[in-house]
Design an enzyme around this catalytic site. Structure first.
Site, short mmCIF file in Angstrom:
data_model
loop_
_atom_site.label_atom_id
_atom_site.label_comp_id
_atom_site.label_asym_id
_atom_site.label_seq_id
_atom_site.Cartn_x
_atom_site.Cartn_y
_atom_site.Cartn_z
N ARG A 157 -7.51 -10.76 2.51
CA ARG A 157 -6.36 -10.43 3.00
C ARG A 157 -5.64 -11.26 1.92
O ARG A 157 -4.17 -11.81 1.64
CB ARG A 157 -5.36 -11.12 4.16
CG ARG A 157 -6.24 -9.65 5.19
CD ARG A 157 -6.13 -8.87 5.78
NE ARG A 157 -7.62 -7.66 4.99
CZ ARG A 157 -7.32 -7.15 4.05
NH1 ARG A 157 -5.96 -5.83 3.92
NH2 ARG A 157 -8.34 -6.29 3.62
N ASP B 184 -5.19 8.22 7.68
CA ASP B 184 -5.39 5.86 6.97
C ASP B 184 -6.86 5.95 7.86
O ASP B 184 -7.04 6.27 9.14
CB ASP B 184 -3.58 5.78 7.00
CG ASP B 184 -4.37 4.34 6.44
OD1 ASP B 184 -5.40 4.20 5.88
OD2 ASP B 184 -3.14 3.71 5.88
N GLU B 185 -7.24 4.86 7.10
CA GLU B 185 -8.36 3.75 8.15
C GLU B 185 -9.25 4.64 8.87
O GLU B 185 -9.22 4.27 10.05
CB GLU B 185 -7.87 2.86 8.79
CG GLU B 185 -6.32 1.97 8.00
CD GLU B 185 -6.88 0.86 7.87
OE1 GLU B 185 -7.93 0.45 7.54
OE2 GLU B 185 -6.28 -0.15 7.29
N LYS C 206 -4.91 2.00 -0.69
CA LYS C 206 -5.08 3.29 0.27
C LYS C 206 -3.75 3.94 0.60
O LYS C 206 -3.72 5.19 0.43
CB LYS C 206 -6.18 2.81 0.86
CG LYS C 206 -7.51 2.58 0.68
CD LYS C 206 -8.22 2.15 2.20
CE LYS C 206 -8.32 1.33 3.19
NZ LYS C 206 -8.12 0.17 2.20
N THR C 207 -2.93 2.74 1.12
CA THR C 207 -1.78 3.40 1.62
C THR C 207 -1.12 4.10 1.33
O THR C 207 -0.77 4.73 1.23
CB THR C 207 -0.96 2.33 2.92
OG1 THR C 207 -2.91 2.00 3.32
CG2 THR C 207 -0.36 2.68 3.37
N GLN D 286 -14.87 -2.23 5.78
CA GLN D 286 -13.91 -2.48 6.55
C GLN D 286 -13.75 -1.75 7.49
O GLN D 286 -12.50 -1.44 8.29
CB GLN D 286 -12.61 -2.13 5.99
CG GLN D 286 -11.88 -3.71 4.83
CD GLN D 286 -10.27 -3.50 4.18
OE1 GLN D 286 -9.77 -3.76 4.98
NE2 GLN D 286 -10.59 -2.27 2.55
#
Length: 701
Positions: free
Chosen positions: A579, A197-198, A10-11, A228
DNA sequence: ATTGCTTGTCTTTTT
DNA sequence: GACAAGCAAT
């Protein structure tokens, strides 16, 4: 809108999009605004973009919502009637002020805990409800109603202190853009490209901010993953992902479902846990990565055994498999769980760092010293002033201060002005007046230092002249030495600021207000990080230990009574699992000491979602890996051994039947044996009840 | 009237 | 186990 699973890059999407815009499309970097979740993420993104550019030059705006807003407000807040020297209040300051307001508004602190009211006020702000927009009829029960009553009082108090709290940074900026159209238009035009983002963790104000900045130029790229979303309790709204397509017609939705991070086994485990949630967009992550090792689930007897297991495996990973310590992480649901781990890591001589918990800038001595400087910058800041007026003790006690405050109220003076007038107005006796005079002259001296020299000199002068150094030296305990060390650390922080950036004191104070826990993560050295599941979002490690997989911890007891909260716990678990790149270790303890009480927790329900093909069980005692996970959500629990049954009777998460209230679930317990008290959440609107276990006639379901 | 001491309370997660 | 509020001693 990019809807993307964990580990799908994503980032990276945002970073490359920005680089592409600038490099290939010739977009002016300063017309790009990218919003990240932490300052660290912002810094890394900036760094990566810079590396992709051929030469230095202007850089895009990359920051968190909060730093972006603070920057806006420092420049334009006069439009809202504040001076641009306003202070930023952190959670502690907020609570102090709320308590003060409750006293003034005569709200009983027994009936209404200050923390709860503050939480509700924070909730209003996150939902972007300003005091004048409160709809009292829509308020639910007592606490929220009282909070609504207190809200305007609290806002007025903030204003008279020339201060904003954390939530105000966002809400006031949105208000600013709404009230001053020319300003809104200016920044709308300036930021031709906005990237967030997020996005699943944005709340209503943040959504509104994005909307306000993209009314004329509707060019917004958001990236998020509803699985998330873990900040519902902070006002984050998954609906934002759904509303997005409505507010921005013609949105292109791109799904990223390939995971580049984890092994298949880890992904399967994670996917199965989160799949059981109701309200989610169905998507299945897949990976080309190898199957990898099975997920390991370890049952320990108690929390110490759990820590031993973790340290043992870490040693093993490090020595046998060559894992670097900073490529392994220990994750937990609550900060309190770190202590046992720390003790064991120290014993094993494994270098570690705890991320989060009590923040550096929230420590008492640091806040005290900073409060001196805050008062110099913003003399209206009575919260900081009250903090230091008698710290170190200089004989200005509660009663004297109350008299001065009463005098201030009467004359409409700020506290500092009031203190300055004590002598002329003869409010207090000679002794008290003299002591206050001394304090004022200390402040005046510091003020002249503030005006004439740099922040570093001011800091050492504050520590010296306030008497803080003398006080700590006189104490001469292990604690006071630790505090002195922290002040030295503060000194180096300011030193760095002055040397490298030639920053001002206010810039320094601003940066202290906005540091996130994660900003302190130092991934250079071979140091093993410990952190909460919330903090670990966005990170990855070759090996992950997720400890405390027990009903009551994960899912947390407080989530058991609300299905939306319970689902958030699942997502939290999902975040933790994903993670891990290569190895994932889960563990739970049969007994655990928390706050001095021993709890018998059952293994987490979430473990039942994990297919046995991808998970291997182990324990210090046999009989564990023989059976499939125990079922305790059904009606029969015959699979328990008798010993386990008596031990786990009325564990948190146990479903019970009460003659009057019907079925419910145990969400908390205290006391032992005869005095065992249970907190049970009942369905059908009966809500939470406290019951004595041996009197309540409960039937375990 | 202030200080240092004792007691009691409360602990999910955080920009 | 940390911290704030309430207490007796100076």
């Amino acid at each position: 809108m990019v809807v993307a699973g964990a580990g799908s890059g994503k980032t990276r999407v945002i970073t490359y999009r920005i680089a592409h815009l600038i490099r290939e499309r010739g977009v002016d970097p300063e017309s790009v605004l990218a919003i990240t979740f932490t300052n660290k993420a912002a810094g890394e993104m900036k760094e990566r973009i810079r590396a992709m550019m051929e030469h230095g030059g202007p850089t895009p705006w990359v920051s968190t919502f909060h730093s972006f807003c603070l920057r806006m407000l420092r420049k334009h807040i006069s439009e809202l009637g504040f001076s641009n020297d306003f202070a930023v209040y952190d959670a502690q300051d907020q609570l102090t002020l709320v308590k003060q307001c409750m006293k003034a508004a005569q709200i009983s602190k027994e009936a209404f805990p200050a923390k709860s009211l503050l939480n509700h006020i924070s909730g209003f702000k996150n939902d972007f409800i300003l005091p004048e927009q409160l709809d009292l009829d829509s308020m639910s029960y007592g606490h929220q109603m009282k909070a609504a009553e207190l809200y305007p009082v609290y806002q007025a108090a903030l204003k008279s202190n020339n201060a904003l709290d954390f939530d105000d940074l966002l809400a006031s900026t949105a208000k600013l853009f709404q009230q001053v159209p020319s300003l809104r238009e200016h920044y709308d035009k300036k930021f031709q490209y906005i990237l967030v983002d997020e996005f699943q963790d944005t709340n209503a104000v943040q959504y509104e901010l994005v909307r306000l900045l993209s009314m004329d130029v509707k060019n917004v790229c958001v990236v998020g993953d509803d699985d998330q979303s873990i900040y519902r309790w902070r006002g984050a709204n998954i609906e934002n992902i759904l509303n997005f397509e409505k507010d921005y017609p013609g949105t292109t939705v791109i799904k990223l479902e390939e995971n580049y991070r984890s092994t298949q086994n880890i992904l399967t485990a994670a996917g199965n846990v989160v799949r059981e949630n109701q309200g989610r967009n169905e998507k299945t992550l897949w990976t080309q990565n190898e199957k990898g090792d099975p997920v390991i689930c370890y049952r320990a007897e108690d929390e110490i055994g759990e820590a031993e297991f973790v340290c043992d495996r870490i040693q093993n990973l490090s020595q046998e498999e060559g894992f670097a310590f900073n490529d392994i992480a220990i994750l937990y649901r609550t900060n309190a769980q770190s202590r046992v781990m720390e003790d064991m890591l120290r014993k094993a001589e494994i270098p570690y760092q705890v991320i989060g918990g009590l923040r550096f800038y929230e420590r008492r001595e640091v806040k005290d010293v900073l409060a001196y400087m805050r008062v110099l910058i913003n003399p209206d800041d009575s919260v900081s002033l009250k903090r230091i007026v008698n710290v170190p003790a200089r004989g200005i006690g509660k009663t004297s201060l109350e008299k001065v405050e009463a005098f201030c109220r009467e004359k409409g003076l700020t506290l500092l002005e009031g203190l300055r007038h004590v002598g002329q107005e003869r409010i207090l006796g000679a002794a008290a007046t003299g002591k206050i005079g001394n304090f004022i002259s200390i402040l005046d001296h510091l003020d002249s230092v503030y005006r004439q020299s740099n922040p570093l000199e001011l800091l050492s002068e504050v520590i010296d002249r306030s008497g803080y150094a003398t006080m700590l030296n006189n104490e001469d305990t292990r604690e006071s030495k630790g505090r002195m060390e922290n002040l030295n650390e503060l000194y180096s922080a300011v030193e760095q600021l002055v040397e490298n950036e030639n920053g001002t004191l206010r810039e320094f104070l601003d940066s202290t207000a906005l540091v996130a826990d994660l900003d302190n993560l130092d991934d250079e050295r071979g140091v093993l990080p410990l952190m909460t599941l919330h903090t670990c979002k966005g990170l990855e490690f070759s090996a992950v230990f997720l400890v405390g997989m027990e009903n009551g911890l994960l899912p947390h007891a407080s989530s058991m009574s609300d299905s939306a909260e319970y689902e958030e716990e699942r997502r939290l678990c999902y975040v933790g699992f994903t993670r891990a790149k290569k190895k994932l270790f889960l563990s739970h303890a049969r007994r655990r000491r928390i706050y001095g009480n021993t709890f018998n927790y059952l293994p987490s329900d979430f473990l039942n979602s994990i297919p046995s093909e991808v998970m291997e069980r182990g324990s210090s005692t046999p009989d564990y890996n023989m059976n499939s996970p125990k079922q305790f959500s059904g009606s029969a629990n015959t699979s328990y051994s008798s010993e386990a049954e008596s031990e786990s009777e009325y564990s948190i998460g146990t479903k019970v039947l009460h003659p009057k209230f019907g079925s419910g679930i145990v969400i908390n317990r205290s006391g032992e044996e005869e005095d065992l008290k249970l907190e049970v959440f009942f369905k059908d609107g009966h809500g939470k009840k406290k019951l004595a276990a041996n009197l309540a006639n409960l039937i375990i379901l």
